[in-house]
Design a protein around this motif. Structure first.
Motif, PDB file in Angstrom:
ATOM      1  N   VAL A 250       0.878  -1.286   0.119  1.00  0.00           N
ATOM      2  CA  VAL A 250       0.058  -0.054  -0.180  1.00  0.00           C
ATOM      3  C   VAL A 250       0.908   1.324  -0.028  1.00  0.00           C
ATOM      4  N   ALA A 251       0.529   2.284  -0.962  1.00  0.00           N
ATOM      5  CA  ALA A 251       1.492   3.514  -1.095  1.00  0.00           C
ATOM      6  C   ALA A 251       0.712   4.524  -1.088  1.00  0.00           C
ATOM      7  N   LEU A 252       1.244   5.657  -0.613  1.00  0.00           N
ATOM      8  CA  LEU A 252       0.353   7.036  -0.456  1.00  0.00           C
ATOM      9  C   LEU A 252       1.309   7.981  -0.802  1.00  0.00           C
ATOM     10  N   ARG A 253       1.193   8.877  -1.848  1.00  0.00           N
ATOM     11  CA  ARG A 253       2.168  10.034  -2.109  1.00  0.00           C
ATOM     12  C   ARG A 253       1.439  11.237  -2.536  1.00  0.00           C
ATOM     13  N   GLY A 254       2.038  12.351  -1.876  1.00  0.00           N
ATOM     14  CA  GLY A 254       1.367  13.587  -2.213  1.00  0.00           C
ATOM     15  C   GLY A 254       2.482  14.772  -1.830  1.00  0.00           C
ATOM     16  N   ALA A 255       1.757  15.882  -1.968  1.00  0.00           N
ATOM     17  CA  ALA A 255       2.358  17.058  -1.469  1.00  0.00           C
ATOM     18  C   ALA A 255       2.373  17.405  -0.085  1.00  0.00           C
ATOM     19  N   PHE A 256       3.241  17.482   0.805  1.00  0.00           N
ATOM     20  CA  PHE A 256       2.997  17.924   2.271  1.00  0.00           C
ATOM     21  C   PHE A 256       2.905  19.266   2.530  1.00  0.00           C
ATOM     22  N   ASN A 257       1.919  19.482   3.309  1.00  0.00           N
ATOM     23  CA  ASN A 257       1.720  21.001   3.806  1.00  0.00           C
ATOM     24  C   ASN A 257       1.255  20.880   5.128  1.00  0.00           C
ATOM     25  N   THR A 258       1.275  22.311   5.854  1.00  0.00           N
ATOM     26  CA  THR A 258       0.817  22.553   7.244  1.00  0.00           C
ATOM     27  C   THR A 258       0.063  23.641   7.450  1.00  0.00           C
ATOM     28  N   ILE A 259      -0.787  23.679   8.247  1.00  0.00           N
ATOM     29  CA  ILE A 259      -1.441  25.093   8.603  1.00  0.00           C
ATOM     30  C   ILE A 259      -1.621  25.167  10.118  1.00  0.00           C
ATOM     31  N   ASP A 260      -1.566  26.333  10.714  1.00  0.00           N
ATOM     32  CA  ASP A 260      -1.676  26.358  12.288  1.00  0.00           C
ATOM     33  C   ASP A 260      -3.066  25.910  12.598  1.00  0.00           C
ATOM     34  N   ASN A 261      -3.209  25.371  13.758  1.00  0.00           N
ATOM     35  CA  ASN A 261      -4.497  25.313  14.400  1.00  0.00           C
ATOM     36  C   ASN A 261      -5.219  26.444  14.486  1.00  0.00           C
ATOM     37  N   ASP A 262      -4.559  27.538  15.040  1.00  0.00           N
ATOM     38  CA  ASP A 262      -4.913  28.710  15.492  1.00  0.00           C
ATOM     39  C   ASP A 262      -4.227  29.750  14.611  1.00  0.00           C
ATOM     40  N   PRO A 263      -4.704  30.206  13.464  1.00  0.00           N
ATOM     41  CA  PRO A 263      -4.042  31.305  12.694  1.00  0.00           C
ATOM     42  C   PRO A 263      -3.493  32.512  13.459  1.00  0.00           C
ATOM     43  N   VAL A 265      -2.069  32.761  16.348  1.00  0.00           N
ATOM     44  CA  VAL A 265      -0.833  32.372  16.942  1.00  0.00           C
ATOM     45  C   VAL A 265      -0.021  31.691  15.929  1.00  0.00           C
ATOM     46  N   PRO A 266       0.749  32.266  15.074  1.00  0.00           N
ATOM     47  CA  PRO A 266       1.562  31.505  14.040  1.00  0.00           C
ATOM     48  C   PRO A 266       2.534  30.324  14.941  1.00  0.00           C
ATOM     49  N   ASP A 267       2.706  29.175  14.268  1.00  0.00           N
ATOM     50  CA  ASP A 267       3.555  28.053  14.617  1.00  0.00           C
ATOM     51  C   ASP A 267       4.628  28.178  13.758  1.00  0.00           C
ATOM     52  N   ALA A 268       5.921  27.976  14.460  1.00  0.00           N
ATOM     53  CA  ALA A 268       7.168  28.095  13.770  1.00  0.00           C
ATOM     54  C   ALA A 268       7.448  26.748  13.080  1.00  0.00           C
ATOM     55  N   SER A 269       6.780  25.643  13.318  1.00  0.00           N
ATOM     56  CA  SER A 269       7.430  24.378  12.815  1.00  0.00           C
ATOM     57  C   SER A 269       7.281  24.255  11.311  1.00  0.00           C
ATOM     58  N   ASP A 270       5.953  24.326  10.867  1.00  0.00           N
ATOM     59  CA  ASP A 270       5.884  24.380   9.405  1.00  0.00           C
ATOM     60  C   ASP A 270       6.315  22.724   8.736  1.00  0.00           C
ATOM     61  N   ALA A 289      16.650   6.229   8.642  1.00  0.00           N
ATOM     62  CA  ALA A 289      17.808   5.491   7.983  1.00  0.00           C
ATOM     63  C   ALA A 289      18.393   6.363   6.850  1.00  0.00           C
ATOM     64  N   SER A 290      18.547   7.763   7.331  1.00  0.00           N
ATOM     65  CA  SER A 290      19.144   8.704   6.295  1.00  0.00           C
ATOM     66  C   SER A 290      20.089   9.544   7.111  1.00  0.00           C
ATOM     67  N   VAL A 291      20.642  10.468   6.548  1.00  0.00           N
ATOM     68  CA  VAL A 291      21.648  11.637   7.415  1.00  0.00           C
ATOM     69  C   VAL A 291      20.580  12.695   7.499  1.00  0.00           C
ATOM     70  N   ALA A 292      19.741  13.107   6.678  1.00  0.00           N
ATOM     71  CA  ALA A 292      19.011  14.283   6.865  1.00  0.00           C
ATOM     72  C   ALA A 292      17.840  13.634   7.630  1.00  0.00           C
ATOM     73  N   SER A 293      16.906  14.818   8.376  1.00  0.00           N
ATOM     74  CA  SER A 293      15.933  14.422   9.164  1.00  0.00           C
ATOM     75  C   SER A 293      14.756  15.408   9.044  1.00  0.00           C
ATOM     76  N   GLY A 294      13.488  14.820   9.327  1.00  0.00           N
ATOM     77  CA  GLY A 294      12.348  15.427   9.335  1.00  0.00           C
ATOM     78  C   GLY A 294      11.541  15.686   7.947  1.00  0.00           C
ATOM     79  N   PHE A 295      10.527  16.303   8.267  1.00  0.00           N
ATOM     80  CA  PHE A 295       9.663  16.585   6.842  1.00  0.00           C
ATOM     81  C   PHE A 295       9.325  17.972   6.858  1.00  0.00           C
ATOM     82  N   GLN A 296       9.607  18.796   5.783  1.00  0.00           N
ATOM     83  CA  GLN A 296       9.303  20.186   5.469  1.00  0.00           C
ATOM     84  C   GLN A 296       8.265  20.376   4.598  1.00  0.00           C
TER      85      GLN A 296
END
Length: 448
Positions: A250-263, A265-270, A289-296
């Protein structure tokens, strides 16, 4: 009183019948004693010789018409099978566009069966081998709505303005769907890497793919009654080995995005931090399993789950062959075999969470387990045979094969659980069922 009268009547009736029988006998003339010399030389025969020879003329009898001499039998089948998708897997996503691996329908695929038998007197010893590979199902598509990682509860907890940005109600990843670690990471609430202050999601237009493949090998040998004209049923017993292997993706692919729960007070994570993805207490519990980390934000993400299941069945079975119609040129019959088996089942789950853009992060987790359990297998079929020659026949038929107590690949995601000691493991799911069915054609040769 009634019984006494009945007895008297019966006695009188029996006496009268006996007297009538004696009177009806023709008088018998006294037999003349043969001369002493003749009686000694040739005593009279009580049973005339002519009365013996009528059923044994020329040494032949009924069974001489049946060829019961030792004989070999070779049979080759071409089978064309499909199977019903009986997976009970978790939903890949929840929401209006929810789907599971059960939504994929199996195609038809061809295989073969070879049988060799030896017939002697009233019995037959046969062995057969059956193989079917490449039987698969697939399903793919594009989602109209977004997929929110935080789950429905996280979405409903967001402000009305945040919810309104999605337009239609989105789909969700939950703790009881595929890719549950992403749901846990998106609700990570430990400072300074809190992810519960924003919604993480795949934009609308995300693509999905489902694949499900099976292979089957079946070997058995049986001792049964020999096939003979006029024999309606033949029974037998034997040993059987079945190897039933599956794989799922099973595979799922798409463009990753974020939005603040409360616009307000902006969240810096993104994005999703490495800490949230790897934390084993309340995060995703994934392995980097890689050198880089996190999803942006704006990265192209691919989530995939690969499952495997192997079943090896060994046991005894009973067989039955039936003959419904017999003519000189054509026969119609049926057959059945069923047994109880020991199943050595194994299964595994491997998940990959990948970022295709910089930084190209890669996270994984994998589990495996095995079990020994009781399984059932049975076959049922009908067949028609055309007799071309005494030693050559063509046949065709339809067959069902049913397996119960087996591990199915798509079911294994539902066996992943976390104990009270916070240890995540796989409890093999081996309660599945598989139903195969399809046609078969082939030929049979008898020799010598």
């Amino acid at each position: 009183m009634f019984l006494r009268s009945t007895r008297w009547a019966a006695s009188v009736l029996a006496l009268g019948m006996s007297a009538a029988t004696v009177v009806a006998q023709p008088p018998v003339a006294p037999a003349k004693a043969p001369p002493v010399s003749d009686a000694l030389i040739a005593p009279p025969s009580v049973y005339p010789q002519e009365g013996i020879n009528y059923s044994f003329e020329d040494g032949d009898n009924f069974y001489d018409e049946l060829d019961l001499s030792p004989q070999f039998r070779f049979q080759a089948d071409w089978v064309y099978y499909t199977r019903e998708n009986r997976a009970k897997s978790l939903p890949v996503i929840s929401g209006d566009e929810s789907f599971t691996t059960k939504s994929a329908d199996f195609n038809y695929d061809s295989g073969y069966r070879l049988t060799l038998g030896f017939m002697n007197d009233d019995f037959e010893f046969e062995g057969s081998y059956f193989e079917l590979n490449g039987l698969g199902a697939s399903n793919a598509g594009t989602l109209t709505n977004a997929v929110v990682f935080d789950g429905q509860s996280g979405f409903l907890a967001a402000s009305g303005a945040t919810q309104a940005t999605f337009g239609a109600v989105p789909n969700f990843l939950e703790s009881n769907t595929f890719f549950a670690p992403i749901n846990a990471a998106s609700n990570f609430a430990v400072a300074p890497n809190r992810e519960d202050t924003e919604l993480e999601f795949l934009d609308s237009g995300a693509q999905y793919s489902v694949k499900y493949d099976s292979s089957l090998q079946d070997f058995d040998f049986n001792l049964k009654g020999r096939r003979q004209p006029g024999r309606l049923l033949r029974f037998g017993v034997g040993y059987r080995n079945i190897q039933f292997n599956e794989s799922g993706l099973v595979a799922l692919r798409g463009a990753f995005n974020t939005i603040d729960n409360d616009p307000i007070v902006p969240d810096a994570s993104d994005g999703l931090s490495d800490t949230a993805l790897r934390d084993t207490l309340t995060g995703g519990g994934l392995t980097l399993a890689s050198v880089a980390s996190g999803f942006q934000q704006t990265n192209q993400l691919l989530f995939s789950s690969s499952t495997r299941a192997n079943n090896q069945l060994n046991g005894v079975q009973a067989t039955m062959d039936a003959s419904f119609l017999e003519t000189e040129y054509f026969q119609i019959g049926g057959y059945a075999k069923a047994g109880v088996y020991h199943n050595r089942a194994r299964g595994s789950v491997s998940e990959v969470y990948q970022n295709f853009e910089n930084p190209q992060s890669l996270y994984t987790r994998s589990f495996s387990d095995s079990q020994n359990r009781v399984a059932f297998a049975g076959n049922l079929g009908v067949t028609g045979t055309v007799i071309l020659r005494d030693n050559l026949r063509l046949f065709g038929g339809y067959e069902l094969m049913y397996l119960s107590g087996v591990a199915l690949a798509p079911d294994q995601n539902g066996g992943i659980s976390t104990s009270i000691a916070n240890v995540t493991s796989l409890n093999l799911q081996s309660h599945g069922q598989a139903l195969f069915h399809g046609g078969r054609v082939g030929f049979e040769i008898l020799f010598p």
